[in-house]
Design an enzyme around this catalytic site. Sequence first.
Site, PDB file in Angstrom:
ATOM      1  CB  CYS A  51      33.439  34.065  33.764  1.00  0.00           C
ATOM      2  SG  CYS A  51      34.428  35.096  32.659  1.00  0.00           S
ATOM      3  CB  THR A  52      35.591  38.508  36.908  1.00  0.00           C
ATOM      4  OG1 THR A  52      36.690  38.302  36.007  1.00  0.00           O
ATOM      5  CG2 THR A  52      35.877  37.840  38.233  1.00  0.00           C
ATOM      6  CG  HIS A  53      35.061  38.979  31.011  1.00  0.00           C
ATOM      7  ND1 HIS A  53      36.191  38.489  31.611  1.00  0.00           N
ATOM      8  CD2 HIS A  53      35.492  39.824  30.024  1.00  0.00           C
ATOM      9  CE1 HIS A  53      37.259  38.993  31.001  1.00  0.00           C
ATOM     10  NE2 HIS A  53      36.868  39.804  30.036  1.00  0.00           N
ATOM     11  CG  ASP A 105      40.014  39.263  34.295  1.00  0.00           C
ATOM     12  OD1 ASP A 105      40.094  38.022  34.373  1.00  0.00           O
ATOM     13  OD2 ASP A 105      39.202  39.831  33.551  1.00  0.00           O
ATOM     14  CB  SER A 106      42.309  37.310  30.877  1.00  0.00           C
ATOM     15  OG  SER A 106      40.893  37.412  30.879  1.00  0.00           O
ATOM     16  CE1 TYR A 120      45.629  35.676  30.624  1.00  0.00           C
ATOM     17  CE2 TYR A 120      45.277  35.213  32.954  1.00  0.00           C
ATOM     18  CZ  TYR A 120      45.929  35.906  31.955  1.00  0.00           C
ATOM     19  OH  TYR A 120      46.887  36.824  32.298  1.00  0.00           O
ATOM     20  N   GLY A 121      40.730  31.378  29.267  1.00  0.00           N
ATOM     21  CA  GLY A 121      39.864  30.205  29.438  1.00  0.00           C
ATOM     22  C   GLY A 121      40.052  29.101  28.425  1.00  0.00           C
ATOM     23  CB  CYS A 170      40.903  35.928  36.460  1.00  0.00           C
ATOM     24  SG  CYS A 170      40.895  34.768  35.084  1.00  0.00           S
ATOM     25  CG  ASN A 171      35.383  32.923  38.372  1.00  0.00           C
ATOM     26  OD1 ASN A 171      34.871  32.271  39.258  1.00  0.00           O
ATOM     27  ND2 ASN A 171      35.090  34.199  38.177  1.00  0.00           N
ATOM     28  CB  THR A 172      40.261  31.256  33.895  1.00  0.00           C
ATOM     29  OG1 THR A 172      38.978  31.486  33.299  1.00  0.00           O
ATOM     30  CG2 THR A 172      41.004  30.197  33.114  1.00  0.00           C
ATOM     31  CD  GLU A 179      38.077  41.821  27.397  1.00  0.00           C
ATOM     32  OE1 GLU A 179      38.504  42.878  26.910  1.00  0.00           O
ATOM     33  OE2 GLU A 179      38.246  41.505  28.598  1.00  0.00           O
TER      34      GLU A 179
HETATM   35  N1  DGL Z   1      37.444  37.021  33.626  1.00  0.00           N
HETATM   36  C1  DGL Z   1      38.055  35.742  33.345  1.00  0.00           C
HETATM   37  C2  DGL Z   1      37.443  34.696  34.260  1.00  0.00           C
HETATM   38  O1  DGL Z   1      36.885  35.075  35.279  1.00  0.00           O
HETATM   39  C3  DGL Z   1      37.991  35.470  31.870  1.00  0.00           C
HETATM   40  C4  DGL Z   1      38.929  34.404  31.458  1.00  0.00           C
HETATM   41  C5  DGL Z   1      39.356  34.435  30.027  1.00  0.00           C
HETATM   42  O2  DGL Z   1      40.152  35.305  29.684  1.00  0.00           O
HETATM   43  O3  DGL Z   1      38.945  33.537  29.285  1.00  0.00           O
HETATM   44  O4  DGL Z   1      37.520  33.510  34.049  1.00  0.00           O
END
Ligand code: DGL
Length: 219
Positions: free
Chosen positions: A181-183, A6-7, A38-39, A69-71, A149
């Site tokens: 988003c996994t966050h 993930d990011s 990443y988004g 990571c969804n992105t 974060e």
């Molecule tokens: N956990 C990432 C996701 O699921 C976060 C992406 C990001 O870093 O913006 O999209």
Amino acid sequence: MIGIFDSGLGGLTVVKEIFRVMPDAPILYLGDLARMPYGTKSKETICKYAEENTRFLLDHGAKIIVIACNTASSLAYDHLRAKFPDTPILEVVSPAARKATELTKNNKIGVIGTRATISSKIYEKKIMELKSDAHVFGASAPLLVSLIEEGWLDKTETKMILKKYLHPLKKEQIDTLILGCTHFPLIKGLIQHRIGKRVNLIDSAEAVVEDLASKSYPD
Ligand code: DGL
């Protein structure tokens, strides 16, 4: 060994779920904190990062990759498939979309995610493939990843921003909301409180681990 990236720390929600379902699973986790978020980045950059992350995990012994990571799942999955044709790769979007179509009763599904995920319209596409009469409402929530974060999980500022992001989805009377988003599972309680307790929340971590556990892969 299962390689997961993930990011940042969001993918740990997937790791936690893997350990719950498969306590002995060998895991190698990469959180690309130096380059997050990443988004807000272009598809080209997200593909480049996803490819580098995958290569790093494979070089360190991973045999399966989970894009936690969804992105990266939304924008780089096809790229990774083409670059690593022999590696099993799981992404988090399809399982969450499938679960949402199974749970919705009024066919109104909301999705919150990063700007890149929402603009890709991937959830609309996947959901409509499974349920052509569904209505999908996407809302990008760009500030949440950084707040999470930072550890601002229960701050007034986070609650206020969340309220603003969820307002349009609440107005549409969705009965199912994908945490795209996994966050976001890290603030699941706040989200449930704000959107209402009758709305089903779909955690992409839970959805992808159901898929992972149902398959057998090389060690
Ligand atoms: N956990 C990432 C996701 O699921 C976060 C992406 C990001 O870093 O913006 O999209």
